[in-house]
Motif scaffolding. Structure first.
Motif, PDB file in Angstrom:
ATOM      1  N   ARG A 337       0.853  -1.295   0.397  1.00 25.37           N
ATOM      2  CA  ARG A 337       0.117   0.298   0.024  1.00 25.37           C
ATOM      3  C   ARG A 337       1.049   1.275  -0.004  1.00 25.37           C
ATOM      4  N   GLU A 338       1.622   1.521   0.712  1.00 27.13           N
ATOM      5  CA  GLU A 338       2.785   2.107   0.698  1.00 27.13           C
ATOM      6  C   GLU A 338       2.959   2.807  -0.802  1.00 27.13           C
ATOM      7  N   ALA A 339       3.165   1.582  -1.272  1.00 29.06           N
ATOM      8  CA  ALA A 339       4.005   2.159  -3.002  1.00 29.06           C
ATOM      9  C   ALA A 339       2.564   2.947  -3.735  1.00 29.06           C
ATOM     10  N   GLU A 340       2.048   2.860  -3.368  1.00 31.65           N
ATOM     11  CA  GLU A 340       0.083   3.448  -4.132  1.00 31.65           C
ATOM     12  C   GLU A 340       0.186   4.887  -4.160  1.00 31.65           C
ATOM     13  N   LEU A 341       1.458   5.324  -2.801  1.00 35.89           N
ATOM     14  CA  LEU A 341       0.983   7.089  -2.611  1.00 35.89           C
ATOM     15  C   LEU A 341       2.112   7.353  -2.015  1.00 35.89           C
ATOM     16  N   ALA A 342       2.269   9.202  -2.518  1.00 34.26           N
ATOM     17  CA  ALA A 342       2.996  10.120  -3.069  1.00 34.26           C
ATOM     18  C   ALA A 342       3.687  10.026  -1.549  1.00 34.26           C
ATOM     19  N   VAL A 343       5.047  10.478  -1.938  1.00 34.47           N
ATOM     20  CA  VAL A 343       5.707  10.678  -0.467  1.00 34.47           C
ATOM     21  C   VAL A 343       5.537  12.577   0.079  1.00 34.47           C
ATOM     22  N   LEU A 351      10.658   3.663  -6.377  1.00 33.80           N
ATOM     23  CA  LEU A 351      10.497   2.143  -7.086  1.00 33.80           C
ATOM     24  C   LEU A 351       9.292   2.509  -7.343  1.00 33.80           C
ATOM     25  N   THR A 352       8.249   3.264  -7.080  1.00 30.79           N
ATOM     26  CA  THR A 352       7.065   3.833  -7.447  1.00 30.79           C
ATOM     27  C   THR A 352       7.746   4.308  -8.560  1.00 30.79           C
ATOM     28  N   HIS A 353       7.974   5.681  -8.612  1.00 29.74           N
ATOM     29  CA  HIS A 353       8.635   6.436  -9.959  1.00 29.74           C
ATOM     30  C   HIS A 353       8.783   5.789 -11.427  1.00 29.74           C
ATOM     31  N   MET A 354       9.706   4.570 -10.561  1.00 28.90           N
ATOM     32  CA  MET A 354      10.412   3.107 -11.715  1.00 28.90           C
ATOM     33  C   MET A 354       9.415   2.715 -12.273  1.00 28.90           C
ATOM     34  N   PHE A 355       7.717   2.494 -11.910  1.00 32.27           N
ATOM     35  CA  PHE A 355       7.239   1.621 -11.621  1.00 32.27           C
ATOM     36  C   PHE A 355       6.079   2.618 -13.346  1.00 32.27           C
ATOM     37  N   LEU A 356       5.834   3.521 -12.776  1.00 30.76           N
ATOM     38  CA  LEU A 356       4.879   4.625 -13.805  1.00 30.76           C
ATOM     39  C   LEU A 356       5.909   4.461 -14.839  1.00 30.76           C
ATOM     40  N   MET A 357       6.545   5.091 -15.003  1.00 27.18           N
ATOM     41  CA  MET A 357       7.526   5.276 -15.873  1.00 27.18           C
ATOM     42  C   MET A 357       8.264   3.869 -17.000  1.00 27.18           C
ATOM     43  N   SER A 358       7.899   2.906 -16.092  1.00 28.54           N
ATOM     44  CA  SER A 358       7.658   1.633 -16.969  1.00 28.54           C
ATOM     45  C   SER A 358       7.213   0.890 -17.999  1.00 28.54           C
ATOM     46  N   ARG A 359       6.075   2.027 -17.460  1.00 30.26           N
ATOM     47  CA  ARG A 359       4.645   2.160 -18.309  1.00 30.26           C
ATOM     48  C   ARG A 359       4.632   1.895 -20.197  1.00 30.26           C
ATOM     49  N   ALA A 360       5.786   2.857 -20.675  1.00 39.70           N
ATOM     50  CA  ALA A 360       5.854   3.104 -21.545  1.00 39.70           C
ATOM     51  C   ALA A 360       6.714   2.300 -22.202  1.00 39.70           C
TER      52      ALA A 360
END
Length: 388
Positions: A337-343, A351-360
């Protein structure tokens, strides 16, 4: 295939590692590990200049243009050490890895002498004018047009998903110079200065909150006739040659960054207890195995003649982009759940930023569907499907 380095190359590795460690622990320590292309731009330009002054910007280029005449093995070593040292994502990478090698392969003597030293020295940043709103993966459908006026070309049209368009000094533009032409025929490859009337750049806000990509509008912008690479109408050949350079030595540095991301996910899984889940452990092992296969494949891909990539290179983009898409999903599964929240302060964890960028990853530089077509047609020699 040789998977080890000759002993005499260890001195080269030590020199590269020593310089990088010194710089990234000293005056450029604040750039260590920076993984975007949109922050600290003045400092990033200074970093590009420092690389150029020390001869580390374009190590595989001829020394006459700012390189080191480095062998493939030496280029791989530097790419690995750069990633290992936490070197920032290079805002000059499109010039260094795409525009520069294309000029070396297809440019004339004057273009090389005028343009390559500025790329190597970090004085010019480049962007790529390929994709359009109706010509993304179908690159041959570009509609941006240019026409000759004496010693210049006038350009009208729009490009989109232009990485670093907001900070670039130059753009290489694939455009249609033969009226009425269709597909790959009648295209030319023009080099265009970005800081001129007739060029409008609009940043595109991404889901990370950043604006690395841009729309670029050409409304009567000028390109000098001397800045056309290759013959008029021969732009498709140049454009395809450029795309081959995306599968070059930089892939090894890319994999080192992937290793860092995977190691961070593993450390997080151990710290927050996610590693106790057998399915998570299995996904971690699968990711590790895939990364090792990716490295061996890249070494095989680079083991042929310098500058020439065989048909095995056609599979590389499809493999790594799917692997990293899955890695991003694994990062979210481990983070919970923590990965779904902004810091705090906005934005996301690395790691969350990496996930979002990896979608492209499975879209840019050729979608999965286009990559499979390339494998079928160019690699396997299968016929193109008849179109009605």
């Amino acid at each position: 295939m040789e998977l080890t380095y000759a002993p005499e190359l260890e001195a080269y590795r030590a020199e590269a590692a020593g310089w990088l460690h010194s710089q990234l622990s000293g005056s450029f320590a604040h750039l260590r590990g920076v993984s975007d292309h949109v922050t600290q731009i003045p400092e990033r330009r200074a970093w590009e200049a420092a690389l150029g002054q020390a001869g580390w910007s374009c190590v595989g280029w001829p020394a006459a243009f700012g390189g080191r005449d480095a062998s493939i093995a030496e280029q791989v070593i530097f790419a690995e050490e750069y990633a290992r040292a936490g070197g920032p994502e290079r805002i000059g990478h499109i010039g260094v890895e795409l525009a520069g090698p294309t000029l070396l392969a297809f440019g004339d003597a004057d273009q090389k002498a005028r343009l390559l030293p500025d790329i190597a020295a970090g004085r010019s940043i480049w962007c790529q004018g390929y994709s359009e709103p109706n010509a993304g993966s179908d690159l041959a459908a570009v509609r941006t047009r240019a026409w000759r006026e004496g010693e210049t070309y006038r350009i009208e049209g729009q490009k989109i998903w232009t990485s670093m368009g907001a900070i670039a000094d130059w753009c290489f533009v694939l455009c249609r110079t033969e009226p009425g032409s269709v597909g790959p025929k009648g295209l030319s490859f023009l080099l265009v200065r970005m800081d001129q009337p007739g060029v409008t750049v609009r940043p595109i806000r991404q889901m990370t909150g950043e604006s690395e990509f841009c729309e670029v509008f050409f409304d009567g912008a000028i390109a000098q006739a001397d800045d056309r690479v290759g013959a008029e109408g021969d732009g498709w050949r140049v454009a395809m040659g450029l795309l081959a350079f995306e599968r070059g030595v930089s892939t090894l540095g890319q994999q080192m960054r992937f290793r860092t991301e995977l190691d961070e996910i593993i450390a997080l899984a151990k710290a927050n207890g996610a590693a106790r889940d057998a399915l998570i452990r299995q996904r971690l092992v699968t990711a590790d195995t895939g990364l090792k296969v990716m490295r061996l494949h890249a070494l095989r891909m680079l083991s042929g003649e310098p500058g020439a990539l065989g048909p095995e290179a056609l599979t590389y983009k499809l493999f790594w982009s799917n692997w990293r898409r899955d890695l991003g999903e694994l990062a979210m599964a481990v983070g919970g759940r923590e990965a779904e929240l902004a810091v705090a302060g906005g934005g996301f964890s690395p790691l969350t930023h990496m996930f979002l960028m990896s979608r492209a990853d499975t879209i840019y530089a050729g979608t999965n569907e286009i990559q499979r077509n390339l494998i079928a047609e160019r690699g396997l020699g299968l016929p193109r499907e008849a179109r009605g």
